[in-house]
Design a protein around this motif. Sequence first.
Motif, mmCIF file in Angstrom:
data_model
loop_
_atom_site.group_PDB
_atom_site.id
_atom_site.type_symbol
_atom_site.label_atom_id
_atom_site.label_comp_id
_atom_site.label_asym_id
_atom_site.label_seq_id
_atom_site.Cartn_x
_atom_site.Cartn_y
_atom_site.Cartn_z
ATOM 1 N N MET A 111 0.848 -1.192 0.000
ATOM 2 C CA MET A 111 0.000 0.000 0.000
ATOM 3 C C MET A 111 0.881 1.238 0.000
ATOM 4 O O MET A 111 1.848 1.319 0.768
ATOM 5 C CB MET A 111 -0.914 0.019 1.226
ATOM 6 C CG MET A 111 -1.909 1.168 1.235
ATOM 7 S SD MET A 111 -2.890 1.259 2.746
ATOM 8 C CE MET A 111 -1.779 2.174 3.822
ATOM 9 N N MET A 112 0.564 2.190 -0.846
ATOM 10 C CA MET A 112 1.274 3.466 -0.822
ATOM 11 C C MET A 112 0.957 4.209 0.471
ATOM 12 O O MET A 112 -0.166 4.169 0.968
ATOM 13 C CB MET A 112 0.873 4.325 -2.016
ATOM 14 C CG MET A 112 1.334 3.800 -3.362
ATOM 15 S SD MET A 112 3.125 3.602 -3.510
ATOM 16 C CE MET A 112 3.679 5.311 -3.372
ATOM 17 N N ALA A 113 1.946 4.885 0.995
ATOM 18 C CA ALA A 113 1.767 5.610 2.257
ATOM 19 C C ALA A 113 0.744 6.731 2.096
ATOM 20 O O ALA A 113 0.743 7.440 1.079
ATOM 21 C CB ALA A 113 3.107 6.190 2.704
ATOM 22 N N PRO A 114 -0.145 6.902 3.074
ATOM 23 C CA PRO A 114 -1.181 7.940 2.970
ATOM 24 C C PRO A 114 -0.621 9.337 2.732
ATOM 25 O O PRO A 114 -1.265 10.162 2.068
ATOM 26 C CB PRO A 114 -1.899 7.854 4.321
ATOM 27 C CG PRO A 114 -1.689 6.444 4.763
ATOM 28 C CD PRO A 114 -0.313 6.078 4.285
ATOM 29 N N GLN A 115 0.579 9.617 3.242
ATOM 30 C CA GLN A 115 1.121 10.968 3.085
ATOM 31 C C GLN A 115 1.496 11.282 1.631
ATOM 32 O O GLN A 115 1.791 12.442 1.306
ATOM 33 C CB GLN A 115 2.323 11.187 3.998
ATOM 34 C CG GLN A 115 3.492 10.252 3.759
ATOM 35 C CD GLN A 115 3.454 9.043 4.686
ATOM 36 O OE1 GLN A 115 2.378 8.618 5.104
ATOM 37 N NE2 GLN A 115 4.623 8.515 5.014
ATOM 38 N N LEU A 116 1.477 10.278 0.749
ATOM 39 C CA LEU A 116 1.762 10.521 -0.668
ATOM 40 C C LEU A 116 0.490 10.757 -1.494
ATOM 41 O O LEU A 116 0.577 11.042 -2.683
ATOM 42 C CB LEU A 116 2.532 9.337 -1.261
ATOM 43 C CG LEU A 116 3.997 9.212 -0.839
ATOM 44 C CD1 LEU A 116 4.591 7.936 -1.394
ATOM 45 C CD2 LEU A 116 4.796 10.416 -1.319
#
Length: 373
Positions: free
Chosen positions: A313-318
Motif C-alpha cells: 500500500m502506498m503511504a497515505p502521506q503521498l
Amino acid sequence: MRARDLGITIGKNPTGPQNSITDVPGVTVGMVTLGGVETAGEPSAVNTGVTVIVPHDGIWDEPVFAGTHRLNGSGEMTGLEWVRESGELTSPIALTNTHSLGVVRDALVKEQVAKRGPGSYWCLPVVAETYDGQLNEINGHHVTEEHLFKALRSATSELPAEGNTGGGTGMICHEFKGGSGTSSRTIETSAGTFTLGVFVQANHGRRERLSVNGVPVGAIIGADAVPLPETPRHYEPGSGSIVVVVATDAPFLPHQLDRLAQRAALGVGKMGGAGEQYSGDLMIAFSTGNRGIPPYAWDENAATERAKIDVSMMAPQLMTAFFDLVIEATEEAILNCMVAANTLTGPFGVTAHAIDHDMLKRAMSAGPRADGH
C-alpha cells in the motif's frame, strides 16, 4: 498534434516517455475506428468505434485492485457494482457508444470464456459508453463483436491515436470536436519511481465553460469564431458524457483508488466540466502494483493453500502528490482529445468543428482576464 506541440503545458509534474496511459508498465490500448474522417463538410453516416484498455496480459485470470467515482450518472459502465463490492477489476475496460455497449460487453464475455476455457465461473466485464448520436447513426448498431476482438488483438503499449479514434470517433467536447485523449505523469518516491496515466473518452461540456490553465478559452473562442454544433432544441448543451480511466503501477488499495478516481473528476471540473444533468461522467482507477499477488484464488484448493495474501500500500502521506498527478493528467488528456480531433459532419447535418490551433495559442498567450475576454 497534441497540446504540448502547441506549447501548452499543464502542471509541473513530469510526464512518462509517451505522455500516455501506456506509459504504465503492462498497460496496452487497442482501437477500432469506423469513419471519423472529414469529408469536405459532407455528412458521414458511420462515425463510431471501440477502444480497449488492458491492465496487463493476464487480466483474465489475475484481477487488479480498482476503485470508481460518479460525478454524474446519466451514463453506463457495466460491472461497477462488483468493482465497488470487491475492489477488483477482472477484465479489460472497453469504451464505445451508448447503443453498442451491450454487444461489446457480450463480446468481452466471449473472449474471457475463450481465454479461460469451460468452467462454472462468471464474467462481469467493464464497458463504458458515451453518446455519439449527433455525429453517428447510433441506431445502426455498426459496432460488432468482431470490432471488439480486433481492438483486443491490436492492443499495444505504443501511444494511442487521439481525437476521432476508437470509441471517441463521434464525440463532441465543450462544443468542439472531441473524442479520445491520453496523458501521464511520473513521481519519484523513496520506494521508487511510479507512473500514473489517464485515458478519456470526452463527449461533454459547454463552450463558455472551457478553461485551460485558468484561461477562459471557451469564452475567447466563441461561436462567432468557431461555430457551435447545431444540435436539436431538446438537446441540452453539455450533454453527452465523459469516461475517465486512470491507471498506475503504484500499489494502491481499492479505497485509495476510489480517491484517485474522485480526483479525476476535479480535472474534468478544472477544464470546465460541470457534471451536467444529462452527462454521464464516470471514472475508474486501477493499480497493477500488486501484480503477482492475486486478490483472491479461483478454486477451492488454491484458496486453502493461500489463506493469507500479503499486499502493498502506498503511504497515505503521498496521496496529495498523486491527486495532483491525476488532476493534471486528466486535464491534459481532455485537451489532447480536442487538439488532435478533426472537424466532422454527422448523418443529420450536425458539424462539430475542431478547435482552431492558432486561435487556441493566441488565447493562451493572452492569459486569463477578469472579464473573460
